[in-house]
Design a protein around this motif. Sequence first.
Motif, PDB file in Angstrom:
ATOM      1  N   LYS A 156      26.321  -9.080   1.764  1.00  0.00           N
ATOM      2  CA  LYS A 156      26.138 -10.359   2.569  1.00  0.00           C
ATOM      3  C   LYS A 156      27.758 -10.758   2.493  1.00  0.00           C
ATOM      4  N   TYR A 157      28.690 -10.354   1.523  1.00  0.00           N
ATOM      5  CA  TYR A 157      30.032 -10.789   1.592  1.00  0.00           C
ATOM      6  C   TYR A 157      30.635 -10.056   2.435  1.00  0.00           C
ATOM      7  N   ILE A 158      30.225  -8.640   2.303  1.00  0.00           N
ATOM      8  CA  ILE A 158      30.934  -7.735   3.525  1.00  0.00           C
ATOM      9  C   ILE A 158      30.645  -8.427   4.888  1.00  0.00           C
ATOM     10  N   VAL A 159      29.554  -8.704   5.170  1.00  0.00           N
ATOM     11  CA  VAL A 159      29.143  -9.222   6.331  1.00  0.00           C
ATOM     12  C   VAL A 159      29.897 -10.462   6.781  1.00  0.00           C
ATOM     13  N   LEU A 160      30.040 -11.242   5.689  1.00  0.00           N
ATOM     14  CA  LEU A 160      30.557 -12.593   5.994  1.00  0.00           C
ATOM     15  C   LEU A 160      32.170 -12.100   6.261  1.00  0.00           C
ATOM     16  N   LEU A 161      32.685 -11.195   5.639  1.00  0.00           N
ATOM     17  CA  LEU A 161      34.190 -10.766   5.578  1.00  0.00           C
ATOM     18  C   LEU A 161      34.302 -10.292   7.106  1.00  0.00           C
ATOM     19  N   CYS A 162      33.528  -9.642   7.615  1.00  0.00           N
ATOM     20  CA  CYS A 162      33.580  -9.187   8.867  1.00  0.00           C
ATOM     21  C   CYS A 162      33.626  -9.971   9.888  1.00  0.00           C
TER      22      CYS A 162
END
Lengths: 710, 462
Positions: free
Chosen positions: A31-37
């Motif tokens: 979820k953090y990666i998605v958020l980051l992207c």
Amino acid sequence: MEEKYGGDVLAGPGGGGGLGPVDVPSARLTKYIVLLCLTKFLKAVGLFESYDLLKAVHIVQFIFILKLGTAFFMVLFQKPFSSGKSITKHQWIKIFKHAVAGCIISLLWFFGLTLCGPLRTLLLFEHSDIVVISLLSVLFTSSGGGPAKGGVLLLVLALCCKVGFHTASRKLSIDVGGAKRLQALSHLVSVLLLCPWVIVLSVTTESKVESWFSLIMPFTTVIFFVMILDFYVDSVCSVKMEVSKCARYGSFPIFISALLFGNFWTHPITDQLRAMNKAAHQESTEHVLSGGVVVSAVFFILSANILSSPSKRGQKGTLVGYSPEGTPLYNFMGDAFQHSSQSIPRFIKESLKQILEENDSRQIFYFLCLNLLFTFVELFYGVLTNSLGLISDGFHMLFDCSALVMGLFAALMSRWKATRIFSYGYGRIEILSGFINGLFLMVIAFFVFMESVARLIDPPELDTHMLTPVSVGGLIVNLIGICAFSHAHNHNHGASQGSCHSSDHSHSHHMHGHSDHGHGHSHGSAGRGMNANMRGVFLHVLADTLGSIGVIVSTVLIEQFGWFIADPLCSLFIAVLIFLSVVPLIKDACQVLLLRLPPEYEKELHVALEKIQKIEGLISYRDPHFWRHSASVVAGTVHIQVTSDVLEQRIVQQVTGILKDAGVNNLTIQVEKEAYFQHMSGLSTGFHDVLAMTKQMESMKYYKDGTYIM
Amino acid sequence: MGTIHLFRKPQRSFFGKLFQEFRLVAADRRSWKILLFGVINLTCTGFLLMWCSSTNSIALTAYTYLTIFDLFSLITCLISYWVMMRKPNPVYSFGFERLEVLAVFASTVLAQLGALFILKESAERFLEQPEIHTGRLLVGTFVALSFNLFTMLSIRNKPFAYVSEAASTSWLQEHVADLSRSLCGIIPGLSSIFLPRMNPFVLIDLAGAFALCITYMLIEINNYFAVDTASAIAIALMTFGTMYPMSVYSGKVLLQTTPPHVIGQLDKLIREVSTLDGVLEVRNEHFWTLGFGSLAGSVHVRIRRDANEQMVLAHVTNRLYTLVSTLTVQIFKDDWIRPALLSGPVAANVLNFSDHHIIPMPSLKGTDDSNPVTSTPAKPSSPPPEFSFNTPGKHVSPVILLNTQTRPSGLGLNHGHTPYSSSLLNQGLGVPGIGATQGFRTGFTNMPSRYGTNNRIGQPKP
């Protein structure tokens, strides 16, 4: 603030490099990666938007509005004044500095944006700190192939500034209490800073903007996307994930989205996205994708991926520590870097401190600085006036500086502590450096000689009008150097003599703690010129001075009498002088390097050996080796045969005393009795060894006979 | 220059001495070949320098410096012949082996300084590129290349061969190794040619010639003069890369450092030494290479007060002698002034009995027969040991020096070595208390770490 601290603690073991399986399961990270992207994507949108905005709004106004908005929201969110500990005056000053630096960087950044366009800006600027740091550490220089060279340079500069700025502000953020609070305050301060400028600007220049009202929407998007959201998500992600992973995932979407936008920004589809509607789709070439940009974008993505992969460097460092040698031996610089805590400014500071501690290195350092200053003035002036002679002379000076740099390094290294490999200490490096310097001077003398011979045969016409001031300047610089070094020469001998005495004293105490007796201070003038390093540097400066004098003299001769032959003659003379002055240095250094009996101790050692022979119970001695290891260490080993009824330790004490008086301060004495040879012949396995032993025993027998007669 | 003044006196005979030594070397037939090559080299270098000035090419100059380096290597070779003939004299007590190292160091450093000079020159040339005449460029290249290769391959240059083997690989070698490995992946048949370590000198000669050929081509085809400077820089950098590891290696020898590759063995030996009976501590270890290969060293060994110095000395020397050829061991005791109440017996079982049982010693008999008085310090009649390890006897007056090592000449040890060891065996058995444990300890010196006895020398001594 608490988050920040927690983040540090969390990031500590994670960043510290694989102490254990600290990797959080990737499912939780998704979820953090998605958020980051998502954030990076939005940031790209924001930057494209701001590019459009910047066409209309002046850059300072733009940044002012940006900072104002950011400060407003951040103060709202963070409440930096009501929460947390109070901020001292000192910290306010630091925050002020932080804000100034931040303003400059964002000015550069957006100015670069106006020059380069959003795509290239994104490609160049949106690298995480870690990527850039590893990039710099690998010294991998990538040149983005853009049309706007100045803009690219500006962006690279800003990027470097940004990285340095972030690194520097890390400590401050902990002091102030969290990065977010710092950001909020800093934005606030920078708003205040920019305020007068904006006012002046808006008064003096007429605005191109028709209605500020229509710009509110784009400004808010930019503020949100570029500044606030990005900052928060970044900080959250860097807390939750590893920094390197964060950098890897972050760089990918932003480059991709930059590429996409670069292609489609002017496309009708994205018109809905564009908050600021331009009247017509003029066929703008501003966002056109050239093949080079695409290729470079791909390479940027790849390189960001490679560079942000967790480096093995820290682990390697520990491995070196465990190696059998005990110390990292092969790269001194790496060693020094590992000792200092990674930050380069601190490393420089510490080595500067070390340099300035000692007299030798301080002299060299100051003179090096002076020399470099002169060189750069010369080079600058040469470039300014487009005079090749000056520039080439500047290069020559740089070339000479390399000898000084080597001398400085040698002076620095000679004070390092002894290791397994350098068991006597690093003092001998000075001698080696003196030797190399001597070789250097010989090479210079050789080249000058060749050149002057060539000119003697075919004397060229010289243009002398520029030579005089330069050579006078060089002469002055070098004369200062000669004064300093010759002063250092004499004085320094006294000083180093004293210090070497004390160090010897402690050293020998350490070694022969049991044999405590007065150390002879008989090596009064022994240290004369033994610091080969300083001698080499001195000779170098002397040679330069001679060169300047030669140039002046030949210039005068040429101008007064038109003797063009004077120039090669002068240089011939100088070459011979340099060569002659360097011969003694090389000879001395060679003798030390070849482990010769130190000439200045020769007589004393002779006397000492005779004295040793008169010690009661001593039959003979063999293999007396005495050599100078470095300026302060004279080492010696000797094998002594004694009759079997004396006590070995007493002999050791007596011999040590005698040799210490003769100036040897690193002694090893092997006391042998008959029994030793017996044991050896009993123990030795090889035929040759037995043979050698037998020979020794025979020699022993001969002496023994002598003693029997006695 | 007061120093010149000092130097003047021996200088008069300097050339005479040099000539004398030169004649000494020239007497050897092998050196004729080197001298011949030297003469050819000089003429060749002269021609090359002329061509350098006529073509005005700095790349060719850089390549010529390699030829000059060849001259240095020939001189080094001569020096190594000379060194072989010379014996140590009292002034140069270690002999002249180091002269070889110094020659290698000086020639590699000179080559690097030449490369530095080239770099400086080419930096100046970047500002103002002069015109290059290609007339003699290719000729010079091939003359230099063929001569360099001929010299390298036909003269066995011992010091340089050793250094190029022993030093770490240069980056040039590594790149070529990488390339050739991938090449061998395609054509496996080439592996015998390419996979062994390339001679760095041959490599740099070939690479330099290649760079010069490219220069020639580019200048001929489209008058691209800057490539000359670029290839000069390339050759200079390659020279740096090739010479640097060698000068580091020989420089480290000159700095009297312990060579890294023997550190493991040395550590093992020192660990063994420190587990010998009676040895308390090994310190001030200095081991360094004398010339190329032979180790010299000195070490201080602190022993127990009651240990036998000569015995320990013999054992320490015996252990280290396998690796270190010029060795000096200083034995010392703390508080030796106190009366040595005990003597040999405890220390006697220092010996590994296995050593003595295995070794056949035919040549020893003669020496033993010739001096019948030689013996071990062990005496069966000596009093049993008292335990007085480190109890400082301050009350004891320091004058009493009990000489317990009187010559046991009447003991009849004059028939070979068998009584030597058997008496030791008796000693070992005769003192059951401490002797047994010590014997146990020395019996397992090969695996000292298991018993934790090596922690005394684990860390480097200051």
